[in-house]
Design an enzyme around this catalytic site. Structure first.
Site, PDB file in Angstrom:
ATOM      1  N   THR A 205       0.840  -1.210   0.000  1.00 51.57           N
ATOM      2  CA  THR A 205       0.000   0.000   0.000  1.00 51.57           C
ATOM      3  C   THR A 205       0.874   1.258   0.000  1.00 51.57           C
ATOM      4  O   THR A 205       0.518   2.262  -0.605  1.00 51.57           O
ATOM      5  CB  THR A 205      -0.950   0.039   1.216  1.00 51.57           C
ATOM      6  OG1 THR A 205      -0.213  -0.278   2.396  1.00 51.57           O
ATOM      7  CG2 THR A 205      -2.075  -0.959   1.069  1.00 51.57           C
TER       8      THR A 205
ATOM      9  N   ARG B 177      -8.995  -6.011  -1.464  1.00 47.43           N
ATOM     10  CA  ARG B 177     -10.058  -6.550  -0.616  1.00 47.43           C
ATOM     11  C   ARG B 177     -10.535  -5.585   0.461  1.00 47.43           C
ATOM     12  O   ARG B 177     -11.520  -5.837   1.117  1.00 47.43           O
ATOM     13  CB  ARG B 177      -9.599  -7.854   0.035  1.00 47.43           C
ATOM     14  CG  ARG B 177      -9.548  -8.976  -0.954  1.00 47.43           C
ATOM     15  CD  ARG B 177      -9.299 -10.302  -0.302  1.00 47.43           C
ATOM     16  NE  ARG B 177      -9.444 -11.370  -1.277  1.00 47.43           N
ATOM     17  CZ  ARG B 177      -8.516 -11.745  -2.136  1.00 47.43           C
ATOM     18  NH1 ARG B 177      -7.344 -11.136  -2.128  1.00 47.43           N
ATOM     19  NH2 ARG B 177      -8.731 -12.721  -2.987  1.00 47.43           N
TER      20      ARG B 177
ATOM     21  N   ILE C  97       1.054  -9.796  -6.554  1.00 53.58           N
ATOM     22  CA  ILE C  97       1.406 -10.091  -7.943  1.00 53.58           C
ATOM     23  C   ILE C  97       2.099  -8.886  -8.563  1.00 53.58           C
ATOM     24  O   ILE C  97       2.158  -8.745  -9.778  1.00 53.58           O
ATOM     25  CB  ILE C  97       0.143 -10.454  -8.761  1.00 53.58           C
ATOM     26  CG1 ILE C  97      -0.914  -9.352  -8.619  1.00 53.58           C
ATOM     27  CG2 ILE C  97      -0.419 -11.801  -8.300  1.00 53.58           C
ATOM     28  CD1 ILE C  97      -2.093  -9.526  -9.554  1.00 53.58           C
ATOM     29  N   ASP C  98       2.655  -7.983  -7.709  1.00 54.20           N
ATOM     30  CA  ASP C  98       3.176  -6.714  -8.207  1.00 54.20           C
ATOM     31  C   ASP C  98       4.671  -6.724  -8.519  1.00 54.20           C
ATOM     32  O   ASP C  98       5.233  -5.708  -8.915  1.00 54.20           O
ATOM     33  CB  ASP C  98       2.836  -5.595  -7.210  1.00 54.20           C
ATOM     34  CG  ASP C  98       3.306  -5.916  -5.791  1.00 54.20           C
ATOM     35  OD1 ASP C  98       4.328  -6.624  -5.628  1.00 54.20           O
ATOM     36  OD2 ASP C  98       2.647  -5.454  -4.828  1.00 54.20           O
TER      37      ASP C  98
ATOM     38  N   HIS D 164       0.502 -16.347  -5.656  1.00 53.95           N
ATOM     39  CA  HIS D 164      -0.652 -15.931  -6.458  1.00 53.95           C
ATOM     40  C   HIS D 164      -0.222 -15.510  -7.869  1.00 53.95           C
ATOM     41  O   HIS D 164      -0.967 -14.830  -8.573  1.00 53.95           O
ATOM     42  CB  HIS D 164      -1.414 -14.796  -5.770  1.00 53.95           C
ATOM     43  CG  HIS D 164      -2.200 -15.261  -4.571  1.00 53.95           C
ATOM     44  ND1 HIS D 164      -2.843 -14.392  -3.733  1.00 53.95           N
ATOM     45  CD2 HIS D 164      -2.436 -16.490  -4.073  1.00 53.95           C
ATOM     46  CE1 HIS D 164      -3.439 -15.085  -2.751  1.00 53.95           C
ATOM     47  NE2 HIS D 164      -3.194 -16.359  -2.945  1.00 53.95           N
TER      48      HIS D 164
ATOM     49  N   SER E 119      -0.774  -9.018   5.738  1.00 58.61           N
ATOM     50  CA  SER E 119      -1.773 -10.017   5.353  1.00 58.61           C
ATOM     51  C   SER E 119      -2.690 -10.239   6.538  1.00 58.61           C
ATOM     52  O   SER E 119      -2.223 -10.410   7.659  1.00 58.61           O
ATOM     53  CB  SER E 119      -1.104 -11.332   4.958  1.00 58.61           C
ATOM     54  OG  SER E 119      -2.096 -12.335   4.768  1.00 58.61           O
ATOM     55  N   SER E 120      -3.993 -10.242   6.296  1.00 60.29           N
ATOM     56  CA  SER E 120      -4.912 -10.455   7.400  1.00 60.29           C
ATOM     57  C   SER E 120      -5.152 -11.951   7.613  1.00 60.29           C
ATOM     58  O   SER E 120      -5.936 -12.344   8.458  1.00 60.29           O
ATOM     59  CB  SER E 120      -6.225  -9.724   7.145  1.00 60.29           C
ATOM     60  OG  SER E 120      -6.656 -10.001   5.842  1.00 60.29           O
TER      61      SER E 120
END
Ligand SMILES: [Zn+2]
Length: 252
Positions: free
Chosen positions: A32, A40, A107-108, A123, A196-197
């Protein structure tokens, strides 16, 4: 004292230095600070276009126009993003041999861009694409140029099958990287979960393979009770402080 930021940084640095093998697991919160919204989270600006839905194998096959006009734009945007200070700190800790590798839900490509070497992209990734018919692999740009010139769906030059990104979409199996990541964790002592949650299967099962956990995430996770240390601050700041502390203890 226990909840003091500097104390937690010291504790984390000591855990890393004393660990036989340390791995990192990263999710959307890692990126972020690089300007990539969490798909999400309810505040994400992609919320309205439902990228997760638009990026499904089902949509790719039944409605390629939608796939290559909606979800696909998100993938295209990722290519311009840059690693943040958190990605750079992790790459340095790997180079110093304090962490053995990274498992990422992102996936960045930002861990790779930051210089991390042992990265398991569970992913998928957005550097390359492949043909769904013959399996040939191409640079992302090959597909991008076709889409931007109006070829939807983009076709393989070798067999004219449909090209698709190397990302894991709804309806796909988990890639080989996931099994390799599990194997790494079976011999790992310490796992640092970042951004990650831990709510998306099967990645949320990964913490069960390790003895010790550190969690850096701005909201609670189902594994908080099992963590040695929990940070709610921004990942970049926390990781730069951990790196500094590891170096300081290393020099003592
Ligand atoms: Zn082909």
């Amino acid at each position: 004292m226990k909840n003091n930021f500097n104390y937690k940084i010291l504790e984390t640095a000591q855990l890393i230095i004393n660990s036989k093998k340390t791995f990192v697991l990263t999710g959307a919160g890692m990126s972020t600070e690089s300007g990539i919204p969490d798909f999400r989270s309810d505040t994400g600006y992609y919320q309205k276009m439902d990228p997760v839905n638009a990026l499904s194998k089902d949509v790719l096959l039944s409605n390629p126009k939608r796939f290559y006009s909606e979800g696909y734009k998100i993938l295209e945007d990722l290519n311009d993003k840059k690693p943040n200070e958190g990605h750079l700190a992790l790459a340095e800790l790997e180079e110093m041999k304090y962490i053995s590798g990274i498992i990422t839900q992102n996936i960045d490509n930002l861990h790779t861009k930051a210089g991390s070497k042992n990265v398991y992209e569970v992913h998928g990734e957005t550097r390359r694409v492949h043909c769904m018919k013959c399996g040939s692999s191409f640079e992302f740009k090959v597909m991008q140029d076709k889409v931007n010139s109006g070829q939807i769906p983009p076709k393989c030059d070798k067999c004219s099958g449909i090209l698709r990104p190397n990302v894991v979409m709804f309806g796909d199996m988990m890639p080989e990287d996931f099994q390799l990541a599990v194997r790494e964790l079976e011999s790992t002592e310490l796992l640092i979960v970042i951004g990650s949650s831990l709510t998306v299967a099967p990645v949320n099962y990964l913490p069960q393979y390790v003895e010790k956990l550190i969690i850096i995430n701005n909201t609670p996770t189902p594994e908080d009770n099992n963590a040695e240390v929990i940070f709610r601050e921004q990942a970049g700041t926390v990781l730069q402080n951990i790196l500094k502390e590891v170096k300081r203890l290393n020099d003592l």
